[in-house]
Design a protein around this motif. Structure first.
Motif, PDB file in Angstrom:
ATOM      1  N   THR A   1       4.005 -21.494  -1.384  1.00 38.71           N
ATOM      2  CA  THR A   1       3.925 -22.338  -0.188  1.00 38.71           C
ATOM      3  C   THR A   1       2.472 -22.578   0.190  1.00 38.71           C
ATOM      4  O   THR A   1       2.084 -23.700   0.525  1.00 38.71           O
ATOM      5  N   GLN A   2       1.656 -21.543   0.111  1.00 35.45           N
ATOM      6  CA  GLN A   2       0.245 -21.689   0.448  1.00 35.45           C
ATOM      7  C   GLN A   2      -0.482 -22.585  -0.552  1.00 35.45           C
ATOM      8  O   GLN A   2      -1.383 -23.334  -0.180  1.00 35.45           O
ATOM      9  N   ILE A   3      -0.070 -22.532  -1.815  1.00 32.47           N
ATOM     10  CA  ILE A   3      -0.645 -23.426  -2.821  1.00 32.47           C
ATOM     11  C   ILE A   3      -0.234 -24.859  -2.522  1.00 32.47           C
ATOM     12  O   ILE A   3      -1.064 -25.776  -2.527  1.00 32.47           O
ATOM     13  N   ALA A   4       1.052 -25.066  -2.235  1.00 31.49           N
ATOM     14  CA  ALA A   4       1.570 -26.410  -1.985  1.00 31.49           C
ATOM     15  C   ALA A   4       0.962 -27.049  -0.744  1.00 31.49           C
ATOM     16  O   ALA A   4       0.750 -28.254  -0.706  1.00 31.49           O
ATOM     17  N   THR A   5       0.675 -26.241   0.273  1.00 32.17           N
ATOM     18  CA  THR A   5       0.114 -26.782   1.507  1.00 32.17           C
ATOM     19  C   THR A   5      -1.404 -26.894   1.467  1.00 32.17           C
ATOM     20  O   THR A   5      -2.009 -27.421   2.390  1.00 32.17           O
ATOM     21  N   GLY A   6      -2.007 -26.371   0.399  1.00 27.84           N
ATOM     22  CA  GLY A   6      -3.456 -26.456   0.286  1.00 27.84           C
ATOM     23  C   GLY A   6      -4.197 -25.322   0.962  1.00 27.84           C
ATOM     24  O   GLY A   6      -5.424 -25.297   0.987  1.00 27.84           O
ATOM     25  N   THR A   7      -3.463 -24.368   1.519  1.00 29.88           N
ATOM     26  CA  THR A   7      -4.099 -23.209   2.149  1.00 29.88           C
ATOM     27  C   THR A   7      -4.859 -22.395   1.110  1.00 29.88           C
ATOM     28  O   THR A   7      -5.930 -21.869   1.382  1.00 29.88           O
ATOM     29  N   VAL A   8      -4.282 -22.317  -0.089  1.00 27.57           N
ATOM     30  CA  VAL A   8      -4.958 -21.675  -1.219  1.00 27.57           C
ATOM     31  C   VAL A   8      -5.289 -22.797  -2.196  1.00 27.57           C
ATOM     32  O   VAL A   8      -4.407 -23.489  -2.693  1.00 27.57           O
ATOM     33  N   ALA A   9      -6.554 -22.998  -2.431  1.00 27.72           N
ATOM     34  CA  ALA A   9      -7.018 -24.136  -3.221  1.00 27.72           C
ATOM     35  C   ALA A   9      -6.907 -23.902  -4.720  1.00 27.72           C
ATOM     36  O   ALA A   9      -6.922 -22.756  -5.185  1.00 27.72           O
ATOM     37  N   THR A  10      -6.821 -24.993  -5.449  1.00 29.65           N
ATOM     38  CA  THR A  10      -6.846 -24.929  -6.904  1.00 29.65           C
ATOM     39  C   THR A  10      -8.164 -24.271  -7.331  1.00 29.65           C
ATOM     40  O   THR A  10      -9.216 -24.586  -6.796  1.00 29.65           O
ATOM     41  N   GLY A  11      -8.075 -23.349  -8.264  1.00 31.67           N
ATOM     42  CA  GLY A  11      -9.258 -22.621  -8.732  1.00 31.67           C
ATOM     43  C   GLY A  11      -9.509 -21.321  -7.998  1.00 31.67           C
ATOM     44  O   GLY A  11     -10.329 -20.508  -8.431  1.00 31.67           O
ATOM     45  N   ALA A  12      -8.822 -21.123  -6.884  1.00 29.46           N
ATOM     46  CA  ALA A  12      -9.007 -19.884  -6.122  1.00 29.46           C
ATOM     47  C   ALA A  12      -8.398 -18.712  -6.879  1.00 29.46           C
ATOM     48  O   ALA A  12      -7.438 -18.873  -7.626  1.00 29.46           O
TER      49      ALA A  12
ATOM     50  N   ASP B   1       5.004 -18.583 -14.616  1.00 29.06           N
ATOM     51  CA  ASP B   1       6.101 -19.275 -15.286  1.00 29.06           C
ATOM     52  C   ASP B   1       6.359 -20.650 -14.673  1.00 29.06           C
ATOM     53  O   ASP B   1       6.817 -21.555 -15.361  1.00 29.06           O
ATOM     54  N   ASP B   2       6.057 -20.791 -13.376  1.00 26.37           N
ATOM     55  CA  ASP B   2       6.214 -22.078 -12.696  1.00 26.37           C
ATOM     56  C   ASP B   2       5.001 -22.981 -12.895  1.00 26.37           C
ATOM     57  O   ASP B   2       4.975 -24.102 -12.390  1.00 26.37           O
ATOM     58  N   GLY B   3       3.980 -22.463 -13.582  1.00 28.65           N
ATOM     59  CA  GLY B   3       2.791 -23.263 -13.853  1.00 28.65           C
ATOM     60  C   GLY B   3       1.834 -23.384 -12.684  1.00 28.65           C
ATOM     61  O   GLY B   3       0.972 -24.254 -12.670  1.00 28.65           O
ATOM     62  N   GLN B   4       1.958 -22.477 -11.716  1.00 31.37           N
ATOM     63  CA  GLN B   4       1.102 -22.556 -10.541  1.00 31.37           C
ATOM     64  C   GLN B   4      -0.147 -21.698 -10.633  1.00 31.37           C
ATOM     65  O   GLN B   4      -1.130 -21.974  -9.950  1.00 31.37           O
ATOM     66  N   VAL B   5      -0.087 -20.637 -11.438  1.00 29.80           N
ATOM     67  CA  VAL B   5      -1.261 -19.788 -11.623  1.00 29.80           C
ATOM     68  C   VAL B   5      -1.432 -19.464 -13.103  1.00 29.80           C
ATOM     69  O   VAL B   5      -0.486 -19.557 -13.888  1.00 29.80           O
ATOM     70  N   GLU B   6      -2.642 -19.103 -13.441  1.00 26.50           N
ATOM     71  CA  GLU B   6      -2.942 -18.636 -14.789  1.00 26.50           C
ATOM     72  C   GLU B   6      -3.340 -17.172 -14.666  1.00 26.50           C
ATOM     73  O   GLU B   6      -4.161 -16.817 -13.815  1.00 26.50           O
TER      74      GLU B   6
ATOM     75  N   ARG C   1      -5.178 -14.085 -16.165  1.00 26.67           N
ATOM     76  CA  ARG C   1      -6.247 -13.778 -17.108  1.00 26.67           C
ATOM     77  C   ARG C   1      -6.464 -12.278 -17.111  1.00 26.67           C
ATOM     78  O   ARG C   1      -6.846 -11.690 -16.100  1.00 26.67           O
ATOM     79  N   ARG C   2      -6.203 -11.681 -18.257  1.00 29.18           N
ATOM     80  CA  ARG C   2      -6.340 -10.224 -18.372  1.00 29.18           C
ATOM     81  C   ARG C   2      -7.759  -9.803 -17.974  1.00 29.18           C
ATOM     82  O   ARG C   2      -8.731 -10.327 -18.486  1.00 29.18           O
ATOM     83  N   GLY C   3      -7.811  -8.888 -17.023  1.00 23.21           N
ATOM     84  CA  GLY C   3      -9.093  -8.374 -16.567  1.00 23.21           C
ATOM     85  C   GLY C   3      -9.795  -9.266 -15.563  1.00 23.21           C
ATOM     86  O   GLY C   3     -10.778  -8.872 -14.963  1.00 23.21           O
ATOM     87  N   ARG C   4      -9.282 -10.492 -15.366  1.00 18.67           N
ATOM     88  CA  ARG C   4      -9.929 -11.409 -14.424  1.00 18.67           C
ATOM     89  C   ARG C   4      -9.001 -11.832 -13.300  1.00 18.67           C
ATOM     90  O   ARG C   4      -9.415 -12.508 -12.373  1.00 18.67           O
ATOM     91  N   GLY C   5      -7.734 -11.458 -13.403  1.00 23.86           N
ATOM     92  CA  GLY C   5      -6.800 -11.734 -12.321  1.00 23.86           C
ATOM     93  C   GLY C   5      -6.063 -13.048 -12.441  1.00 23.86           C
ATOM     94  O   GLY C   5      -6.030 -13.674 -13.495  1.00 23.86           O
ATOM     95  N   ALA C   6      -5.492 -13.455 -11.335  1.00 28.94           N
ATOM     96  CA  ALA C   6      -4.692 -14.676 -11.277  1.00 28.94           C
ATOM     97  C   ALA C   6      -5.511 -15.784 -10.622  1.00 28.94           C
ATOM     98  O   ALA C   6      -6.085 -15.594  -9.553  1.00 28.94           O
ATOM     99  N   VAL C   7      -5.534 -16.935 -11.286  1.00 35.74           N
ATOM    100  CA  VAL C   7      -6.279 -18.085 -10.782  1.00 35.74           C
ATOM    101  C   VAL C   7      -5.288 -19.216 -10.518  1.00 35.74           C
ATOM    102  O   VAL C   7      -4.441 -19.522 -11.355  1.00 35.74           O
ATOM    103  N   VAL C   8      -5.417 -19.847  -9.364  1.00 36.57           N
ATOM    104  CA  VAL C   8      -4.512 -20.921  -8.972  1.00 36.57           C
ATOM    105  C   VAL C   8      -4.797 -22.174  -9.778  1.00 36.57           C
ATOM    106  O   VAL C   8      -5.923 -22.657  -9.826  1.00 36.57           O
ATOM    107  N   LEU C   9      -3.753 -22.660 -10.444  1.00 32.16           N
ATOM    108  CA  LEU C   9      -3.857 -23.921 -11.176  1.00 32.16           C
ATOM    109  C   LEU C   9      -3.490 -25.081 -10.269  1.00 32.16           C
ATOM    110  O   LEU C   9      -3.904 -26.211 -10.496  1.00 32.16           O
ATOM    111  N   GLY C  10      -2.705 -24.780  -9.247  1.00 31.45           N
ATOM    112  CA  GLY C  10      -2.217 -25.839  -8.378  1.00 31.45           C
ATOM    113  C   GLY C  10      -1.030 -26.509  -9.026  1.00 31.45           C
ATOM    114  O   GLY C  10      -0.621 -26.177 -10.129  1.00 31.45           O
ATOM    115  N   THR C  11      -0.486 -27.453  -8.349  1.00 29.42           N
ATOM    116  CA  THR C  11       0.621 -28.217  -8.900  1.00 29.42           C
ATOM    117  C   THR C  11       0.341 -29.682  -8.624  1.00 29.42           C
ATOM    118  O   THR C  11       0.215 -30.084  -7.481  1.00 29.42           O
ATOM    119  N   PRO C  12       0.210 -30.486  -9.674  1.00 27.60           N
ATOM    120  CA  PRO C  12      -0.087 -31.892  -9.454  1.00 27.60           C
ATOM    121  C   PRO C  12       0.936 -32.575  -8.560  1.00 27.60           C
ATOM    122  O   PRO C  12       0.608 -33.432  -7.772  1.00 27.60           O
TER     123      PRO C  12
END
Length: 116
Positions: free
Chosen positions: A23-34, A62-67, A69-80
């Motif tokens: 929800t935070q990704i969809a509303t822009g509260t958490v930005a792509t790349g965060a 699995d929903d394609g919203q985050v990537e 990265r082992r040792g670097r954490g989860a990065v928001v891909l966003g959803t077009p």
């Protein structure tokens, strides 16, 4: 990022976490790349097992919203599509407001369309 879980609901905790973040990704509260908080850090703050948070992150992956990265954490891909949906919702809200439709009615209409 603020994640709130409800221990009284039957929805699994991992699903609540994933939904909150999505929800935070969809509303822009958490930005792509965060970067999302480290799983252990979020688990500690919520008082849940780290594997619960990891499962939520995997759902988001699995929903394609985050990537993940082992040792670097989860990065928001966003959803077009989130941008398009956000624009459509903004337009619908503006039209409903102009027409004097109460927010409860608008939400009921959206829920009905979503579930059909």
């Amino acid at each position: 990022m603020f994640v709130l879980i409800d221990p009284t609901t039957t929805t699994p905790v991992f699903a609540q976490i994933a939904e909150s973040i999505a929800t935070q990704i969809a509303t822009g509260t958490v930005a792509t790349g965060a970067r999302l908080p480290a799983a252990r850090e979020l688990a500690d703050s919520l008082g849940v097992n780290v594997h619960t948070v990891l499962r939520a992150y995997q759902e988001l992956r699995d929903d394609g919203q985050v990537e993940l990265r082992r040792g670097r954490g989860a990065v928001v891909l966003g959803t077009p599509t989130a941008e398009g949906v956000r624009a459509a919702v903004a337009k619908a809200a503006a039209e409903a407001k102009a027409a004097g439709i109460p927010i409860g009615t608008l939400l009921a209409l959206v829920r009905k369309e979503y579930e059909s």
